[in-house]
Design a protein around this motif. Structure first.
Motif, short mmCIF file in Angstrom:
data_model
loop_
_atom_site.label_atom_id
_atom_site.label_comp_id
_atom_site.label_asym_id
_atom_site.label_seq_id
_atom_site.Cartn_x
_atom_site.Cartn_y
_atom_site.Cartn_z
N PHE A 236 0.74 -1.07 0.06
CA PHE A 236 0.04 0.05 -0.01
C PHE A 236 0.80 1.22 -0.14
O PHE A 236 2.02 1.33 0.19
N LEU A 237 0.30 2.30 -0.46
CA LEU A 237 1.00 3.84 -0.51
C LEU A 237 0.09 4.77 -0.08
O LEU A 237 -1.09 4.92 -0.71
N PRO A 238 0.70 5.69 0.71
CA PRO A 238 -0.04 6.86 1.02
C PRO A 238 0.11 7.68 0.13
O PRO A 238 1.38 8.16 -0.22
N VAL A 239 -1.01 8.59 -0.11
CA VAL A 239 -0.64 9.72 -1.01
C VAL A 239 -1.75 10.80 -0.64
O VAL A 239 -2.75 10.45 -0.21
N THR A 240 -1.34 12.19 -0.82
CA THR A 240 -2.02 13.01 -0.57
C THR A 240 -3.00 13.69 -1.38
O THR A 240 -2.82 13.29 -2.79
N ASP A 241 -4.26 14.19 -1.11
CA ASP A 241 -5.34 14.46 -1.98
C ASP A 241 -4.87 15.55 -3.22
O ASP A 241 -5.19 15.50 -4.16
N GLU A 242 -3.86 16.36 -2.61
CA GLU A 242 -3.43 17.38 -3.59
C GLU A 242 -2.49 16.89 -4.79
O GLU A 242 -2.55 17.42 -5.82
N GLN A 243 -1.90 15.77 -4.38
CA GLN A 243 -1.07 15.00 -5.30
C GLN A 243 -1.70 14.51 -6.58
O GLN A 243 -1.49 14.81 -7.70
N PHE A 244 -2.69 14.05 -6.43
CA PHE A 244 -3.75 13.77 -7.39
C PHE A 244 -4.59 14.75 -7.94
O PHE A 244 -4.82 14.70 -9.37
N ASP A 246 -3.48 17.85 -8.16
CA ASP A 246 -2.81 18.94 -8.98
C ASP A 246 -1.90 18.42 -10.23
O ASP A 246 -1.40 19.06 -10.75
N GLU A 247 -1.81 17.17 -9.92
CA GLU A 247 -0.78 16.50 -11.02
C GLU A 247 -1.50 15.28 -11.65
O GLU A 247 -1.68 14.14 -11.00
N PRO A 248 -2.18 15.31 -12.78
CA PRO A 248 -2.87 14.71 -13.44
C PRO A 248 -2.03 13.14 -13.72
O PRO A 248 -2.75 12.32 -13.59
N ARG A 249 -0.82 13.24 -13.91
CA ARG A 249 -0.14 11.93 -14.28
C ARG A 249 0.15 11.16 -13.12
O ARG A 249 0.44 10.01 -13.16
N SER A 250 0.07 11.54 -11.71
CA SER A 250 0.52 10.97 -10.75
C SER A 250 -0.54 9.61 -10.48
O SER A 250 0.00 8.81 -9.96
N ARG A 251 -1.61 9.91 -11.01
CA ARG A 251 -2.61 8.96 -10.76
C ARG A 251 -2.01 7.59 -11.54
O ARG A 251 -2.26 6.39 -11.02
N ASP A 252 -1.68 7.82 -12.82
CA ASP A 252 -1.40 6.86 -13.32
C ASP A 252 -0.01 6.31 -13.18
O ASP A 252 0.29 4.93 -13.30
N TYR A 253 0.70 7.09 -12.60
CA TYR A 253 2.04 6.84 -12.20
C TYR A 253 2.02 5.54 -11.11
O TYR A 253 2.57 4.66 -11.17
N VAL A 254 1.12 5.92 -9.95
CA VAL A 254 0.88 5.13 -9.11
C VAL A 254 0.23 3.69 -9.26
O VAL A 254 0.73 2.87 -8.83
N ASN A 255 -0.74 4.10 -10.12
CA ASN A 255 -1.48 2.67 -10.63
C ASN A 255 -0.78 1.93 -11.44
O ASN A 255 -0.78 0.81 -11.53
N ASN A 256 0.57 2.38 -11.98
CA ASN A 256 1.42 1.54 -12.68
C ASN A 256 2.42 0.92 -11.89
O ASN A 256 2.92 -0.29 -11.99
N ARG A 257 3.12 1.50 -10.92
CA ARG A 257 3.94 1.20 -9.98
C ARG A 257 3.41 0.26 -8.95
O ARG A 257 4.33 -0.68 -8.55
N LEU A 258 2.45 0.43 -8.26
CA LEU A 258 2.17 -0.53 -7.24
C LEU A 258 1.92 -1.98 -7.94
O LEU A 258 2.39 -2.91 -7.34
N PRO A 259 1.07 -2.22 -9.17
CA PRO A 259 1.17 -3.56 -9.74
C PRO A 259 2.54 -3.99 -10.16
O PRO A 259 3.03 -5.14 -10.05
N PHE A 260 3.49 -3.07 -10.44
CA PHE A 260 4.73 -3.67 -10.85
C PHE A 260 5.58 -4.14 -9.52
O PHE A 260 6.35 -5.22 -9.56
N MET A 261 5.44 -3.67 -8.32
CA MET A 261 5.80 -4.07 -7.04
C MET A 261 5.40 -5.57 -6.94
O MET A 261 6.19 -6.29 -6.45
N LEU A 262 4.00 -5.52 -6.92
CA LEU A 262 3.76 -7.02 -6.83
C LEU A 262 4.08 -8.25 -7.97
O LEU A 262 4.61 -9.15 -7.32
#
Length: 428
Positions: A236-244, A246-262
């Motif tokens: 799991f990864l904690p993320v602030t509301d503002e990060q998602f 204010d930066e549209p790409r951050s959501r896709d970045y997290v969605n890609n990296r977490l499955p990669f970790m698994l």
């Protein structure tokens, strides 16, 4: 020195520039002639203007290219001066006599004409010692100091700071690629909490030739239930509301990296997992697999002996070899007595096989072992549930802190149906 104005290009054409252009064009013509001789198929054997074999001709072309680049640089340098001179000539009469203070009239200095008109930068350059005393054919000329008065500059410190925009590229942390190992393992699905199957643990073949009236030889069969529990791999990864927000790409970045970790962790577990909850059971820790010590053998021999054990005792055919890059290196660099590389010349991609079996270079393999076996027929990665990603702000104080908890997990079981179909080379 004489100079002519080329109105089309708005430059002052002077002898040094004309000579530099001529020399550049001569070299370009020479190169064009060579390729005309070679024809559309670039056959160097057809080129008669250069002596020597194909290699010598290629070297001549390479040297010619370097010389063309050098001559082009020289022309570009002279063109800068020529354009400045043209601008000076074109705008030389824009200032009216008497526009400067009366004290400027009657005497010419480095910055003004006798009529008091101020010289522009092009006029200062063309009247300088460096310009007038330049000799054609020389690589450098005399140096002159231009007496140019400077005003307060509108520079970075007094004006705008330069605006810099990120390129959009995100350079990922160097880590093991995934998936890599599980690509060579058959995947199935299961709806159970465990994968249960029967393994034949006793097989006594007493079949023999029997005389008339004699008792039949007695064989024996026995089955044992085997069970492999489905395990969960999670992160799991904690993320602030503002990060998602204010930066549209951050959501896709997290969605890609977490499955990669698994997937990366799963790659490691199918080879190294201990089988003790909550770990999967990896090949290294399967009870009853074949084992071949390296001893005094080169790695190639030890790997073949391990394959022979799989074939002879496990009655299977190895489908893949998992080895660390540091172990495969000693194989890839093997040479004959006269220095020839056995696994292919360094300029060519070498075969990623050993004894005809594909090799997977991965740091997920054990540090002191090479693992191999018939994964294609006697292993199974049973997926209970694929990767699931969920987002919530209900974790801990995340709701009042304005944070999100993003979690991802999967559930799977790793099964080795026939332990003797797998082997390890130890002592590396």
């Amino acid at each position: 020195m004489t100079a002519t104005l080329d109105a089309g290009e708005r430059i002052i054409e002077f002898p040094a520039l004309t000579e530099a252009k001529s020399a550049l064009n001569a070299k370009r013509d020479e190169l064009a002639k060579i390729f005309t001789e070679a024809g559309p198929d670039y056959d160097m054997a057809k080129v008669k203007s250069i002596s020597g074999d194909t290699q010598a001709k290629v070297e001549h072309i390479r040297a010619l290219n370097v010389e063309i680049d050098e001559r082009k640089t020289k022309v570009d340098e002279l063109m800068v001066v020529a354009r400045a001179a043209a601008q000076a000539k074109e705008h030389g009469g824009s200032a009216e006599p008497g526009s400067e203070p009366d004290g400027r009239k009657g005497a010419e200095d480095g910055l003004h004409f006798k009529d008091g008109r101020r010289k522009n930068l092009g006029e200062i350059i063309t009247e300088s010692k460096a310009w007038k005393n330049y000799e054609r054919g020389s690589d450098s000329g005399p140096v002159a100091t231009l007496n140019i008065d400077l005003k307060t500059l509108f520079e970075t410190g007094a004006g705008w700071d330069p605006e810099t925009t990120r390129t959009g590229r995100v350079e990922m942390f160097p880590t093991r690629p995934a998936p890599h190992v599980v690509d060579f393992i058959p995947q199935t699905t299961t709806t159970q909490a465990a994968v249960v199957f029967m393994e034949e643990t006793t097989f006594t073949n007493a079949a023999a030739e029997t005389a008339e009236g004699s008792s039949y030889p007695e064989g024996a069969l026995a089955l044992t239930e085997r069970s492999h529990s489905v395990r969960k791999v999670a992160v799991f990864l904690p993320v602030t509301d503002e990060q998602f927000e204010d930066e549209p790409r951050s959501r896709d970045y997290v969605n890609n990296r977490l499955p990669f970790m698994l997937r990366q962790r799963l790659d490691s577990q199918v080879l190294l997992g201990t089988g003790i909850a909550p770990n999967l059971l990896g090949t290294e820790n399967v009870s009853g697999i074949q084992s071949q010590a390296l001893g005094a053998d080169p790695i190639t021999d030890a790997v073949y002996k391990a394959m022979r054990l799989v074939r002879e005792d496990g009655f299977a055919e190895p489908s893949v070899v998992y080895a660390r890059p540091s172990h495969w290196e000693s194989v890839r660099l093997l040479k004959t007595a006269d220095g020839q590389y056995i696994w292919g010349h360094p300029s060519m991609p070498g075969p990623m096989t050993i004894w005809g079996v594909p090799v997977v270079e991965t740091t997920a393999a054990p540090a002191t072992k090479i693992l191999l076996g018939d994964y294609a027929n006697f292993s199974e990665l049973a997926i209970r549930r694929g990767i699931d990603v969920q987002v919530s702000n209900s974790h801990s104080t995340f709701f009042v802190d304005g944070k999100l908890a993003i979690r991802a997990d999967l559930r799977a079981a790793m099964i080795h149906h026939r332990p003797k179909a797998f082997a390890e080379v130890t002592g590396l």
